[in-house]
Write an enzyme that holds these catalytic residues in place. Sequence first.
Site, PDB file in Angstrom:
ATOM      1  N   TYR A  47       0.841  -1.210   0.000  1.00 42.00           N
ATOM      2  CA  TYR A  47       0.000   0.000   0.000  1.00 42.00           C
ATOM      3  C   TYR A  47       0.866   1.246   0.000  1.00 42.00           C
ATOM      4  CZ  TYR A  47      -5.028  -0.674   0.234  1.00 42.00           C
ATOM      5  OH  TYR A  47      -6.326  -0.892  -0.096  1.00 42.00           O
ATOM      6  N   GLU A  49      -0.542   4.861  -0.483  1.00 38.94           N
ATOM      7  CA  GLU A  49      -1.299   6.100  -0.689  1.00 38.94           C
ATOM      8  C   GLU A  49      -0.401   7.325  -0.548  1.00 38.94           C
ATOM      9  OE1 GLU A  49      -3.274   3.682   1.012  1.00 38.94           O
ATOM     10  OE2 GLU A  49      -5.389   4.271   0.740  1.00 38.94           O
ATOM     11  N   ASP A 193      -7.152  13.452 -25.227  1.00 38.03           N
ATOM     12  CA  ASP A 193      -7.195  12.040 -24.830  1.00 38.03           C
ATOM     13  C   ASP A 193      -6.542  11.250 -25.956  1.00 38.03           C
ATOM     14  OD1 ASP A 193      -7.786   9.398 -24.361  1.00 38.03           O
ATOM     15  OD2 ASP A 193      -9.816   9.780 -23.614  1.00 38.03           O
ATOM     16  N   THR A 219      -4.233   6.075 -21.868  1.00 38.45           N
ATOM     17  CA  THR A 219      -4.128   4.756 -21.265  1.00 38.45           C
ATOM     18  C   THR A 219      -2.784   4.188 -21.695  1.00 38.45           C
ATOM     19  OG1 THR A 219      -5.352   3.845 -23.143  1.00 38.45           O
ATOM     20  CG2 THR A 219      -6.598   4.263 -21.134  1.00 38.45           C
TER      21      THR A 219
END
Length: 439
Positions: A47, A49, A193, A219
Site C-alpha cells: 500500500y 497512498e 485524450d 491509457t
Amino acid sequence: MNMTDEIFSLIDAEAARQLDTLMLIPSENYASRAVREAAGSILCNKYSEGYPGRRYYEGNEIIDQIETETTERAKKIFGVPYANVQPYSGSPANSEILFALAVPGSTIMGLKLASGGHLTHGHPNVTFSGKYYRSVQFGLTVDGQIDYEEMREKALLEKPSVIILGTTAHPFMLDWQKAREIADEVGAYLVADISHIAGLIIAGVHPSPVSYAHVIMTTTHKTLRGPRGAMILVTDAGLKKDSELPKKIDMAVIPGMQGGPHNHTTAAIGIALGEAATAEFTAYGKQIVANARALANALKKKGIQLVGGGTQNHLIVMDFASTGEGQGVLVAKAMNAAGLVANFNTVPSDTSPFYPSGVRIGTPAVTTRGMKETEMEQIADWIAQVVNHVKHIHVPTEKKERAAFVQQFAWDVKMDAFLLNIAKEVRALCAQFPVEREV
Ligand code: DSN
C-alpha cells in the site's frame, strides 16, 4: 499456493485463444513478458497512498524509486514537465481531469460517442461526465472528419470550461492546433485524450498534442503496449495557463478519486515506457500505420465500404449500413467464429448503439506479431469472405425480436463449417507469427 485452481486452466485457455486468433480490436495489444512480469509481481502486496516522499504508509522506500523513475520516463518520452502515473485506467483518469479542471455543473465539451468519441467525454445521461457536468457535444462532417466548425460554434455559444478532444473509432489524424485555437477563444482548457494513439505519437507517425493541449491523458495498454493503466500529463502550455495544475491533478487522483496506487502497474508502465523509447518501437509504430493502410486498401478493393474512405492511423471502421442496421453485429460475430476478433461499432448514420452497422478493426496487435502488408492482404481476403457469407442475413427490424435472433446467430456461426475452415487457416498464419509473449 494452489496452482491447480481452475482459474489457471481458464488463463491457459485464454492464452491459446490469443495465440490462435487474430487480435484485430484496435485498443488491444500483446504486452511483453517484461511488462507482464512486473504487472504480476510482488509489488501488488504494498500500500502506498500518497506520492513519492509523502506517503501515508511506511516501507515505501523502493516503491518511491519505482514511481519516480516511471514518472520521469513519462515526462521525458512525451516532453512534458509533469506526469501522474497513478490513474487506474482511462475512465478514472478522465474523471480525475474533469474533477481537477471543472466544478460540477459547469459546461464541458467532447466528441459524441457515436461519432467515435468516448463515454467519459460527456456522453449524456448514463455517465458521470454527462450527469455531473453540463455536456455539449460535437460530431463529424459528412465526410467523416471531426467537425471543428461545429466545435467552434458550440464553444462560442455554450462557453465550456473544458474541451476534450480524443477518439476511439476515428480513422483520421486530429488537429490539435485548431482545437487549441477554439479553446483559447472561450478560455477553456484543452484536454487531449490520446489513449488510442499514444504509441503512434511516440513513434512520430501522428502529430503530438504537447504544444497545444493543456492536459493530456493516455491509457497505457493500447498502442503503447504496456499494462492496463493510465497517466495524466500537464504540458508547458497547461502550466502557463494555470501553474497550480499539477497540484490540482495530484489532489484529484488521490484523495479526490483513488486510494492506493497499483504499484505493480506503475512498474509495468515504467517498463513499457522504456521499451517505447527504443528505435525498435519507432519502427513498430510506423509499421502499424503502414499495415492499417494496406489493410484498408485491400478491403476497399474487395468492395467493403470504410468510414472516411480509409485510414491515416491504426484503425479502420467498416461500414455495412447499406446492408442493413445491425449488420455490424452479425459480421463481428461471424468474424469471431472465423478467428478474426473485432468489435461491432457505430457508424455516423447509426441510431442504435446496440445494433450498429459498423465493425472496428486495427493493426497494433497483428503488427506486434510481426505481420506486414502481405499478411494484411490475406486478412482482408478472409474478412471479405466472412462479409459475403453473412450478407444475406439481417437483424430483424422488429426490436423485440433482435436479442434472441442475435443470440441464435452467435450459436449458429460457431458451428458453421465455412467459418470454421477460415479459422483453421487463421491458426496456420498465427503459427507462423508466434507471440514471444507466451503465458
Ligand atoms: N474500450 C476502449 C476502446 O476499445 O477503444 C476505449 O475505452
